[in-house]
Design a protein around this motif. Sequence first.
Motif, short mmCIF file in Angstrom:
data_model
loop_
_atom_site.label_atom_id
_atom_site.label_comp_id
_atom_site.label_asym_id
_atom_site.label_seq_id
_atom_site.Cartn_x
_atom_site.Cartn_y
_atom_site.Cartn_z
N ASN A 263 0.66 -0.94 -0.03
CA ASN A 263 0.03 0.30 -0.27
C ASN A 263 0.45 1.22 0.17
OD1 ASN A 263 -2.66 -1.33 0.35
ND2 ASN A 263 -2.69 -2.03 2.38
N VAL A 264 1.93 1.31 0.60
CA VAL A 264 2.88 2.40 0.79
C VAL A 264 3.03 2.89 -0.92
CG1 VAL A 264 4.98 3.45 2.05
CG2 VAL A 264 3.31 2.03 2.83
N VAL A 265 3.97 1.69 -1.01
CA VAL A 265 4.54 1.93 -2.35
C VAL A 265 3.23 2.73 -3.79
CG1 VAL A 265 5.54 0.73 -4.43
CG2 VAL A 265 6.55 0.10 -2.20
N LEU A 266 2.43 1.99 -3.47
CA LEU A 266 1.34 1.75 -4.54
C LEU A 266 1.21 4.17 -4.79
CD1 LEU A 266 -1.55 -0.35 -4.71
CD2 LEU A 266 0.33 -0.13 -6.44
N THR A 267 0.70 3.72 -2.82
CA THR A 267 1.01 5.77 -2.58
C THR A 267 1.96 6.64 -3.49
OG1 THR A 267 -1.06 4.51 -0.90
CG2 THR A 267 0.21 7.17 -1.02
N ARG A 268 2.52 5.91 -2.92
CA ARG A 268 4.35 7.00 -2.73
C ARG A 268 4.26 6.93 -4.97
NH1 ARG A 268 7.42 10.57 -2.77
NH2 ARG A 268 9.94 10.83 -3.12
N LEU A 269 4.09 6.23 -4.91
CA LEU A 269 4.70 6.09 -6.31
C LEU A 269 3.18 6.93 -7.13
CD1 LEU A 269 5.63 2.33 -7.89
CD2 LEU A 269 6.77 4.28 -7.76
N ASP A 270 1.98 7.17 -6.77
CA ASP A 270 1.23 7.64 -6.94
C ASP A 270 1.88 8.88 -6.81
OD1 ASP A 270 -0.95 6.82 -8.38
OD2 ASP A 270 -2.11 5.89 -6.35
N GLU A 271 2.25 9.58 -5.90
CA GLU A 271 2.61 10.97 -5.04
C GLU A 271 4.21 11.02 -6.72
OE1 GLU A 271 1.92 10.33 -0.50
OE2 GLU A 271 3.71 10.93 -1.36
N ILE A 272 4.86 10.78 -6.54
CA ILE A 272 5.91 10.59 -7.25
C ILE A 272 5.58 10.89 -8.93
CG2 ILE A 272 7.77 9.58 -8.68
CD1 ILE A 272 8.01 8.11 -6.32
N VAL A 273 4.38 10.80 -9.56
CA VAL A 273 4.00 10.52 -10.56
C VAL A 273 3.04 11.97 -10.99
CG1 VAL A 273 1.87 9.90 -12.17
CG2 VAL A 273 3.74 7.96 -11.42
N ALA A 274 2.58 12.09 -9.48
CA ALA A 274 1.27 13.66 -9.75
C ALA A 274 2.87 14.68 -9.66
CB ALA A 274 0.99 13.07 -8.25
N MET A 284 7.55 4.75 -14.60
CA MET A 284 7.15 5.27 -13.42
C MET A 284 5.84 4.47 -13.53
SD MET A 284 8.50 5.16 -10.42
CE MET A 284 9.99 6.36 -10.47
N GLU A 285 4.45 4.79 -14.04
CA GLU A 285 3.76 4.88 -14.55
C GLU A 285 3.59 3.40 -14.78
OE1 GLU A 285 2.32 8.06 -16.92
OE2 GLU A 285 0.65 9.03 -15.45
N LYS A 286 4.18 2.92 -15.62
CA LYS A 286 4.50 1.77 -16.02
C LYS A 286 3.92 0.58 -14.87
CE LYS A 286 6.78 -1.80 -18.85
NZ LYS A 286 8.07 -2.07 -19.63
N TRP A 287 5.72 0.98 -14.36
CA TRP A 287 5.78 -0.10 -13.32
C TRP A 287 4.45 -0.03 -11.95
CZ3 TRP A 287 8.12 -3.26 -15.16
CH2 TRP A 287 9.53 -3.17 -16.40
N ARG A 288 4.10 1.06 -11.80
CA ARG A 288 3.23 1.46 -10.72
C ARG A 288 1.78 0.25 -11.45
NH1 ARG A 288 -1.77 2.46 -8.42
NH2 ARG A 288 -1.84 3.48 -7.03
N GLY A 289 1.38 0.42 -12.95
CA GLY A 289 0.64 0.03 -12.62
C GLY A 289 0.78 -2.08 -12.55
N LEU A 290 1.62 -1.97 -12.98
CA LEU A 290 2.05 -3.54 -13.07
C LEU A 290 1.89 -4.25 -11.60
CD1 LEU A 290 3.56 -5.76 -15.00
CD2 LEU A 290 5.53 -5.28 -14.16
N LEU A 291 2.28 -3.31 -10.89
CA LEU A 291 2.64 -4.00 -9.06
C LEU A 291 1.59 -3.57 -8.95
CD1 LEU A 291 4.04 -4.16 -7.21
CD2 LEU A 291 4.07 -1.65 -6.00
N ASP A 292 0.08 -2.53 -9.25
CA ASP A 292 -1.24 -1.96 -9.44
C ASP A 292 -2.45 -3.62 -9.34
OD1 ASP A 292 -3.35 -1.81 -7.84
OD2 ASP A 292 -3.56 0.16 -10.02
N LYS A 293 -1.91 -3.83 -11.00
CA LYS A 293 -3.01 -5.26 -11.38
C LYS A 293 -1.86 -6.22 -10.65
CE LYS A 293 -3.46 -7.44 -15.80
NZ LYS A 293 -3.03 -7.57 -17.47
N ASN A 294 -1.22 -6.67 -10.19
CA ASN A 294 -0.95 -7.98 -9.72
C ASN A 294 -0.26 -8.08 -8.29
OD1 ASN A 294 -0.67 -9.06 -12.89
ND2 ASN A 294 0.57 -7.44 -13.10
#
Length: 481
Positions: A263-274, A284-294
């Motif tokens: 959960n922290v990683v997904l939130t942090r990657l959202d912050e970095i992208v934003a 970064m969006e690609k890796w975040r999406g891969l983690l979010d999906k799986n």
Amino acid sequence: MEERLSRLKKALEDDYLPKARWWPWKNTKRQISIISFHELDSLVFLKFKADNQKFQLPLMKADEAVSILKERAFCIGEECFMEAEYHPGYLSLISKLPWTEIEVVSEPPGRIVSAKPITLESTNVVSLLTDDAGERYVLKSYRLLPETNLEALMMKALALKKFENIPRVYLFIRHEEQVAGILMKYIEGVGDGGYPFYSHLTEYLKGSARLLATVGLSARLGTIIGNMHKALNIGHTDRFYGLEEIGFNDIESWIKRMHRYLNVVLTRLDEIVAAEESDSVEWMEKWRGLLDKNGLKIVEEASNYFSAYEGLDKGRIHQDLHLAQMIYVPTSNDFIITDFEGEPGRSPEERIAKEPLMRDLATMVRSYHYLSHAAVMNVYGTSIDRASDVMLNNDPTLEWRFRNVTAMVNSYLASILNSELTRKYRGLDPRKQMSLIYPWIVERCLYEAYYESMYRSEWVSIPIIGLFDPLLFSFKLAGHF
């Protein structure tokens, strides 16, 4: 004296501490409370508290700020100071302070005639000392003083058990029962533990080295880890060491930790992208999406494997074992482990918790993966992101890693065979033992993703693709070995 101390306190709060490499709150001011203050000749010693954390800061008076020390030296008006461990007189003076105890483990050094930094990038102070006989030592001094100094307890136990793969320990420096520093033998090596593997793998990828050249070194690492676990968990009366049965609450805490990391990683990657903090937002969006999906599915699957641990043993482990925590000594073709502080992203309670011994093998599996990623970047002349794509889709290091990891794990299991460490595993199918490593590889990947997202976001793809590593699945299936 009171006015002088007040000036020093203000200078530390307003200027020095926010810039210090070891300060936990980077570029942030905190009010400090002085616990103790002593002066002896040119030594000024402070112990202070900030946000309920205790720190020590020994300083040596200097004629001017020493430029080579960068942020480790400063001036207040015409009065200049340097962090004391980089001065040859520190060891002699600190031993004379009130409430300071020097615990000698083996013979102390001669008169120290020189001191200099080994690195200024560490959160602790690490200095190279030379005595009047030419012998060299490493002094590791802690700025943050935890209630339980994990590294000191580990090093002392291993030294007393005559474990050969740590530097020789000479003495501990204690302030009011808290370990403030360790003096060790300086180890002459050619690089960290990854040096021989990285050198060989890059040549292998270029087609100029044979596949199996380093499996003997990997087997040696397995034996070292096994001997370390035996030294930390057999024959101790202190319950800080030794084996304990794993219960339901242990498993629940491990599962919750994985979910927290995810959960922290997904939130942090959202912050970095934003915030567009990364130079490569698209990646970064690609890796975040891969983690979010799986990610959630992977965590839940690994959680099911954790259930097999109930009733087995946990013990004292290294916790952050990887190749960069070691020095490779080519003259003896051996490895010396130099760091026992535990994972830096953990809470104090998590750092001192016991865990299954298999977890140290999992962190080593991850270390081979990080090293392989760096080799792909070098050989292919590509970026972190593009190297991650290569390893995710058609990993050229897979067979090399498989051979080396297999050698390490098998050697480890052979080294602990018939010891007290295997008392709960003797009736277990060997393939089942291998599958016990699987959930810890997942947990370590998630920790690494958490750490990278917080401190080195451009590296976050490496642990994320680790969750899809075919080698990881060979542990899960436990049929490939």
